[in-house]
Enzyme design. Structure first.
Site: not given
Ligand code: F6R
Length: 587
Positions: A27, A72, A96, A459, A463, A466, A482, A582
């Site tokens: 977290r 975080w 938090n 996706e 991935k 990150e 374009h 997360k």
């Protein structure tokens, strides 16, 4: 994001909190700290960086009650002084969430002569609670909570008593009932193996937690009861099980996730049908990876059921002109079930009369509590910050929802039942090392596809970004010419996903355009003709043949593996990418 934990019991609080923090580290991991009550005095240790840095201090702490935090950063850079717990006077807190009106509260406190030791929004909580204390910690916390705008999962102790007071609003707090001890935590993993029963606090709840009792109450101090549930978190899930990283372990768990999601779907059908049938418009929402799954879900429902669908980032959906909700249903996709934007979008649509269906991996989360129907993703605990197996489970669940709405006679379900083997084939057969080397040597990596392959391209790009920190994007292959084509040169890599026969020729045209500009190319495909066309001109990754609409399961397996290998080659920690966390419980 940010993990909080409290322990009150007969054992060593510091050791129990430290163990909990290790399990909550996904977290947030820029700094950590804990406080224990030792003979009526609060002792605090903090460290910038990972939780394990606290280990050396544990031997010097001996109290039986304490609170801890893994951070975080939202307000104030990662540093010792900004790390929680924060103490003012006799009060120590961990928090938090975000206190949106902290600047206003802080300037009043400064005017009264308070001195602040951090740049955080959270520190005002310690100041306010200390000021409001008149013999009862709970009522001081309530008075403080009354002044707050924003979100908070707050744990608080005051010198002189082995007691924790918890408060919850729009950030999760779970209470754990152990043997001779009690816990409070942001999430279940920290309670795995510690307590057989748990209770999820609702917004506006407060709790007093000591070694011998947990008392839940409302803001007037009146005791209230909340359902006590078995603790479903399995300690075994908290080990990387011989794999070098959780990310690798978890992406190999995608086949089991899909298999178990199909099984669980049986028990979700009735409520999902009740929430979704009759809808004249369906909106799918989520953030990050969950949004990418929602994009695929939109295609399934449109294609199989002919119901107009939209997919929208939850953080955008919330701020659109008030939506027309009659006959509109919302599908909220979220692994954690706690992502603030997704939860708030769902809350908004529900308040406007839309039926809400959650597609989630977290049975006790905020989203499950507010939704009309819950379709469970059976991924188990996903520890790695980057979503892998949960994405596969979301794709399977959304496909099954579309099949249900279509009135599938079992044919479509059979197709999903075969998907675990296809994912396994992809994981076993795909040789991704060369492509991972190519990525690591590229200045930018672009992922391109059309239709359902475009959803996967987004996706794949997320991935890789990150976990490797390589710049790049996902684009519809037709959009390349374009504008994005201007970025292409011999130092860039374009990864094409081509799994749809009907669109293969068009996507192949885009591959040619990149090759003509000396860009490096990789093609992930299960179409022979495409493979043949680019055999010696591009890196070819052969995917198992599968139904076009289930292809995200196999292509994502390959792309997750690609991201993982690239991260490892580049010396990154794929489980804990920089700046991320997360379960994003702030807006
Ligand atoms: C990316 C990732 C994030 C999450 C996003 C939503 O690998 O994990 O993009 O998908 O933060 O999280 P949930 O699904 O918990 O709502």
């Amino acid at each position: 994001m940010c993990g909080i934990i409290g322990y009150a019991g007969g054992g060593n609080a510091a050791a129990a909190i430290y163990k909990g923090l290790l399990n909550l580290e996904y977290r947030g991991y820029d700094s950590a700290g804990l406080a224990v009550m030792e003979n009526g005095k609060c002792r605090v240790v903090k460290s910038c960086g990972r939780v394990e840095k606290l280990n050396a201090s544990l031997q010097f702490l001996s109290g039986n009650t304490g609170i801890g935090h893994t951070r975080w950063a939202t307000h104030g850079k990662p540093s010792n002084s900004n790390a929680h717990p924060h103490t003012y006077g006799k009060v120590t807190i961990v928090h938090n969430g975000i206190i949106e009106n902290y600047a206003e509260l802080k300037s009043k406190l400064l005017a009264e002569g308070d001195v602040f030791s951090s740049d955080t929004d959270s520190e005002v909580l310690a100041h306010l609670i200390d000021k409001f204390y008149d013999g009862n910690l709970l009522s001081a916390v309530v008075k403080c909570a009354d002044m707050l705008k924003g979100s908070y999962a707050l744990l608080c102790m005051r010198e002189g008593k082995d007691e924790i007071v918890a408060a919850k609003y729009r950030s999760p707090v779970i209470l754990g009932y152990g043997e001779g001890c009690n816990y409070c935590s942001s999430d279940l993993p920290a309670l795995a193996g510690n307590c057989g029963r748990v209770c999820v606090l609702e917004d506006g709840d407060f709790a007093e937690v000591t070694a011998s009792y947990i008392r839940i109450c409302d803001r007037t101090g009146k005791e209230i009861s909340r359902e006590i549930l078995p603790n479903l978190a399995e300690p075994a899930e908290l080990s990387a099980g011989g794999f070098p990283h959780y990310m690798l372990k978890e992406l190999w768990e995608a086949p089991a996730t899909v298999k178990n999601t199909v099984k669980l779907f049986e028990s979700c059908k009735t409520s999902a049908l009740a929430a979704l049938s009759g809808a004249e418009r369906i909106i799918l929402t989520g953030c990050g990876t969950a949004y990418h799954a929602a994009l695929a879900g939109k295609r399934y429902i449109e294609e199989f059921c002919g119901i107009p669908c939209e997919a929208e980032y939850a953080g955008e959906l919330r701020y659109k002109t008030t939506p027309e909700c009659g006959k509109t249903a919302l599908i909220a996709v979220t692994q954690s079930g706690e992502t603030a934007d997704t939860v708030e979008a769902a809350r908004l649509f529900k308040s406007l009369g839309a039926k809400v269906t959650a597609v989630t991996n977290s049975p006790h989360s905020a989203i499950t509590r507010l939704s009309d129907a819950v379709v469970r993703v059976a991924a188990g605990t996903e520890v790695c910050v980057a979503a892998t197996k949960s994405y596969s489970g979301q794709i399977a669940a959304l496909y099954l929802i579309a099949a249900l709405l279509k009135g599938d006679d079992g044919e479509m379900t059979k197709k999903v039942e075969k998907a675990p083997d296809l994912i396994l084939n992809a994981l076993q057969q795909v040789d991704i090392y060369t492509l991972a080397e190519m990525c690591s040597n590229s200045r930018g990596v672009y992922f391109l596809g059309r239709d359902i392959d475009y959803a996967v391209a987004l996706e794949g790009s997320l991935k890789l970004k990150e976990v490797s920190y390589l710049p790049g994007s996902g684009y519809p292959a037709g959009e390349l010419k374009h504008g994005t084509l201007a970025l292409i040169d011999e130092k860039t890599l374009s990864v094409f996903i081509i799994t749809d026969e009907k669109l293969a020729a068009k996507s192949s045209g885009a591959v040619e355009q990149v090759l003509a500009r000396r860009g490096k190319v990789a093609v992930l495909t299960n179409i022979d003709g495409v493979r043949g066309a680019f055999e010696n001109r591009a890196e070819i990754i052969t995917l198992p043949e599968c139904d076009k609409f289930l292809s995200p399961l196999v292509s994502a397996a390959a792309l997750q593996l690609l991201a993982y290998r690239t991260a490892v080659i580049m010396g990154r920690d794929p489980d804990k990418p920089r700046n991320l966390a997360k379960s994003v419980t702030v807006e």
